[in-house]
Scaffold this motif. Structure first.
Motif, PDB file in Angstrom:
ATOM      1  N   PRO A   4       0.441  -1.447  -0.283  1.00 49.91           N
ATOM      2  CA  PRO A   4       0.169   0.111  -0.042  1.00 49.91           C
ATOM      3  C   PRO A   4       0.564   1.395   0.226  1.00 49.91           C
ATOM      4  O   PRO A   4       0.761   2.344  -0.719  1.00 49.91           O
ATOM      5  N   GLU A   5       2.046   1.344   0.477  1.00 46.68           N
ATOM      6  CA  GLU A   5       3.107   2.344   0.484  1.00 46.68           C
ATOM      7  C   GLU A   5       3.427   3.340  -0.887  1.00 46.68           C
ATOM      8  O   GLU A   5       3.794   3.802  -0.782  1.00 46.68           O
ATOM      9  N   GLU A   6       3.643   1.574  -1.284  1.00 47.36           N
ATOM     10  CA  GLU A   6       4.194   2.248  -2.620  1.00 47.36           C
ATOM     11  C   GLU A   6       3.069   2.829  -3.573  1.00 47.36           C
ATOM     12  O   GLU A   6       3.293   2.675  -4.763  1.00 47.36           O
ATOM     13  N   MET A   7       1.792   2.088  -3.567  1.00 43.76           N
ATOM     14  CA  MET A   7       1.067   3.033  -4.139  1.00 43.76           C
ATOM     15  C   MET A   7       0.443   4.246  -3.863  1.00 43.76           C
ATOM     16  O   MET A   7      -0.931   4.657  -3.804  1.00 43.76           O
ATOM     17  N   TYR A   8       1.108   5.319  -4.000  1.00 41.67           N
ATOM     18  CA  TYR A   8       0.689   6.724  -4.239  1.00 41.67           C
ATOM     19  C   TYR A   8       0.499   6.882  -4.911  1.00 41.67           C
ATOM     20  O   TYR A   8       0.730   6.717  -5.991  1.00 41.67           O
ATOM     21  N   ARG A   9      -0.410   8.481  -4.923  1.00 37.77           N
ATOM     22  CA  ARG A   9      -0.704   9.040  -6.069  1.00 37.77           C
ATOM     23  C   ARG A   9       0.310  10.474  -6.123  1.00 37.77           C
ATOM     24  O   ARG A   9       0.666  10.443  -5.578  1.00 37.77           O
ATOM     25  N   CYS A  10       0.185  10.312  -7.497  1.00 45.68           N
ATOM     26  CA  CYS A  10       1.155  11.583  -8.083  1.00 45.68           C
ATOM     27  C   CYS A  10       0.481  12.727  -8.946  1.00 45.68           C
ATOM     28  O   CYS A  10      -0.614  12.127  -9.413  1.00 45.68           O
ATOM     29  N   GLN A  11       0.659  13.951  -8.672  1.00 48.11           N
ATOM     30  CA  GLN A  11      -0.046  15.132  -9.805  1.00 48.11           C
ATOM     31  C   GLN A  11       0.881  15.877 -10.292  1.00 48.11           C
ATOM     32  O   GLN A  11       2.209  16.119 -10.691  1.00 48.11           O
ATOM     33  N   THR A  12       0.134  16.308 -11.760  1.00 49.40           N
ATOM     34  CA  THR A  12       1.162  16.904 -12.745  1.00 49.40           C
ATOM     35  C   THR A  12       1.080  18.855 -12.623  1.00 49.40           C
ATOM     36  O   THR A  12       0.365  18.622 -11.038  1.00 49.40           O
ATOM     37  N   VAL A  13       2.147  18.791 -12.471  1.00 46.56           N
ATOM     38  CA  VAL A  13       2.671  19.939 -12.238  1.00 46.56           C
ATOM     39  C   VAL A  13       1.838  21.416 -12.903  1.00 46.56           C
ATOM     40  O   VAL A  13       2.316  22.585 -13.316  1.00 46.56           O
ATOM     41  N   ASN A  14       1.711  20.350 -14.393  1.00 49.44           N
ATOM     42  CA  ASN A  14       0.674  21.437 -15.168  1.00 49.44           C
ATOM     43  C   ASN A  14      -0.711  21.875 -15.311  1.00 49.44           C
ATOM     44  O   ASN A  14      -1.236  22.491 -14.830  1.00 49.44           O
ATOM     45  N   CYS A  15      -1.487  20.485 -15.600  1.00 50.18           N
ATOM     46  CA  CYS A  15      -3.072  20.621 -15.595  1.00 50.18           C
ATOM     47  C   CYS A  15      -3.682  20.607 -14.318  1.00 50.18           C
ATOM     48  O   CYS A  15      -5.059  21.124 -14.467  1.00 50.18           O
ATOM     49  N   GLY A  16      -2.505  19.645 -13.414  1.00 46.02           N
ATOM     50  CA  GLY A  16      -3.363  19.710 -11.914  1.00 46.02           C
ATOM     51  C   GLY A  16      -3.864  18.076 -12.160  1.00 46.02           C
ATOM     52  O   GLY A  16      -4.628  17.163 -10.553  1.00 46.02           O
ATOM     53  N   CYS A  17      -3.661  17.342 -13.512  1.00 46.31           N
ATOM     54  CA  CYS A  17      -4.690  15.919 -13.865  1.00 46.31           C
ATOM     55  C   CYS A  17      -3.981  14.642 -11.723  1.00 46.31           C
ATOM     56  O   CYS A  17      -2.540  15.360 -12.306  1.00 46.31           O
ATOM     57  N   VAL A  18      -4.587  13.770 -11.751  1.00 46.34           N
ATOM     58  CA  VAL A  18      -3.740  13.239 -10.559  1.00 46.34           C
ATOM     59  C   VAL A  18      -3.428  11.594 -11.626  1.00 46.34           C
ATOM     60  O   VAL A  18      -4.774  11.268 -11.572  1.00 46.34           O
ATOM     61  N   TYR A  19      -2.516  11.120 -10.946  1.00 45.42           N
ATOM     62  CA  TYR A  19      -2.689   9.422 -10.937  1.00 45.42           C
ATOM     63  C   TYR A  19      -2.792   8.753  -9.760  1.00 45.42           C
ATOM     64  O   TYR A  19      -1.509   8.889  -8.594  1.00 45.42           O
ATOM     65  N   ASP A  20      -3.494   8.325  -9.864  1.00 46.05           N
ATOM     66  CA  ASP A  20      -3.621   7.188  -8.891  1.00 46.05           C
ATOM     67  C   ASP A  20      -4.301   5.984  -9.527  1.00 46.05           C
ATOM     68  O   ASP A  20      -4.954   5.775 -10.753  1.00 46.05           O
ATOM     69  N   PRO A  21      -2.951   5.093  -8.589  1.00 45.39           N
ATOM     70  CA  PRO A  21      -3.228   3.756  -9.129  1.00 45.39           C
ATOM     71  C   PRO A  21      -4.869   2.894  -8.523  1.00 45.39           C
ATOM     72  O   PRO A  21      -5.105   2.302  -9.459  1.00 45.39           O
ATOM     73  N   ASP A  22      -5.578   3.584  -7.834  1.00 44.56           N
ATOM     74  CA  ASP A  22      -6.498   2.859  -7.286  1.00 44.56           C
ATOM     75  C   ASP A  22      -7.799   3.597  -8.125  1.00 44.56           C
ATOM     76  O   ASP A  22      -8.534   2.672  -8.488  1.00 44.56           O
ATOM     77  N   CYS A  45       0.388  12.224 -19.421  1.00 44.16           N
ATOM     78  CA  CYS A  45      -1.078  12.411 -18.774  1.00 44.16           C
ATOM     79  C   CYS A  45      -1.736  12.183 -19.923  1.00 44.16           C
ATOM     80  O   CYS A  45      -2.054  13.401 -21.152  1.00 44.16           O
ATOM     81  N   PRO A  46      -3.059  12.040 -19.492  1.00 41.22           N
ATOM     82  CA  PRO A  46      -3.994  11.456 -20.401  1.00 41.22           C
ATOM     83  C   PRO A  46      -5.231  13.345 -20.849  1.00 41.22           C
ATOM     84  O   PRO A  46      -5.261  13.164 -22.316  1.00 41.22           O
ATOM     85  N   ASN A  47      -5.002  14.333 -19.625  1.00 40.17           N
ATOM     86  CA  ASN A  47      -5.473  15.349 -20.404  1.00 40.17           C
ATOM     87  C   ASN A  47      -4.712  15.992 -20.480  1.00 40.17           C
ATOM     88  O   ASN A  47      -5.354  17.032 -22.098  1.00 40.17           O
ATOM     89  N   CYS A  48      -3.171  16.520 -20.530  1.00 38.87           N
ATOM     90  CA  CYS A  48      -2.673  17.273 -21.850  1.00 38.87           C
ATOM     91  C   CYS A  48      -0.724  16.959 -22.043  1.00 38.87           C
ATOM     92  O   CYS A  48      -0.815  17.970 -23.109  1.00 38.87           O
ATOM     93  N   GLY A  49      -1.188  15.774 -21.994  1.00 43.47           N
ATOM     94  CA  GLY A  49      -0.012  15.090 -22.503  1.00 43.47           C
ATOM     95  C   GLY A  49       1.686  15.163 -22.388  1.00 43.47           C
ATOM     96  O   GLY A  49       2.402  14.920 -23.544  1.00 43.47           O
ATOM     97  N   VAL A  50       1.627  15.613 -21.097  1.00 43.51           N
ATOM     98  CA  VAL A  50       3.178  16.543 -20.190  1.00 43.51           C
ATOM     99  C   VAL A  50       3.519  14.047 -19.863  1.00 43.51           C
ATOM    100  O   VAL A  50       2.751  13.287 -19.463  1.00 43.51           O
ATOM    101  N   GLY A  51       4.879  14.503 -19.991  1.00 41.48           N
ATOM    102  CA  GLY A  51       5.982  13.362 -19.126  1.00 41.48           C
ATOM    103  C   GLY A  51       5.782  12.425 -18.133  1.00 41.48           C
ATOM    104  O   GLY A  51       5.031  13.914 -17.039  1.00 41.48           O
ATOM    105  N   LYS A  52       6.111  11.296 -17.373  1.00 43.40           N
ATOM    106  CA  LYS A  52       6.286  11.599 -16.171  1.00 43.40           C
ATOM    107  C   LYS A  52       6.655  12.510 -15.694  1.00 43.40           C
ATOM    108  O   LYS A  52       6.624  12.896 -14.625  1.00 43.40           O
TER     109      LYS A  52
END
Length: 69
Positions: A4-22, A45-52
């Motif tokens: 669980p501690e490895e399943m963190y969420r990330c957010q892009t600094v560009n559009c604010g899209c959140v990657y949530d594994p759940d 990013c599925p919204n703005c196209g920026v990379g990881k």
């Protein structure tokens, strides 16, 4: 299976899209359960196209950054 501690969420600094594994983006439902580090290097990013490299771990998501600014 990821811990669980490895399943963190990330957010892009560009559009604010959140990657949530759940709760993957509706365009990327096949990524459910994938840790951010497991995504291909060319994933975008599925919204703005920026990379990881434009995503940062969210402080409240078990990323180990709690309490840090």
């Amino acid at each position: 299976m990821a811990q669980p501690e490895e399943m963190y969420r990330c957010q892009t600094v560009n559009c604010g899209c959140v990657y949530d594994p759940d709760r993957p983006h509706r365009k990327q439902k096949d990524l459910k359960g994938f840790r951010f580090v497991e995504l291909p290097e060319d994933w975008c990013c599925p919204n703005c196209g920026v990379g990881k490299h434009m995503f940062k771990p969210m402080a409240d998501s078990g990323s180990g950054n709690e309490g840090r600014e």
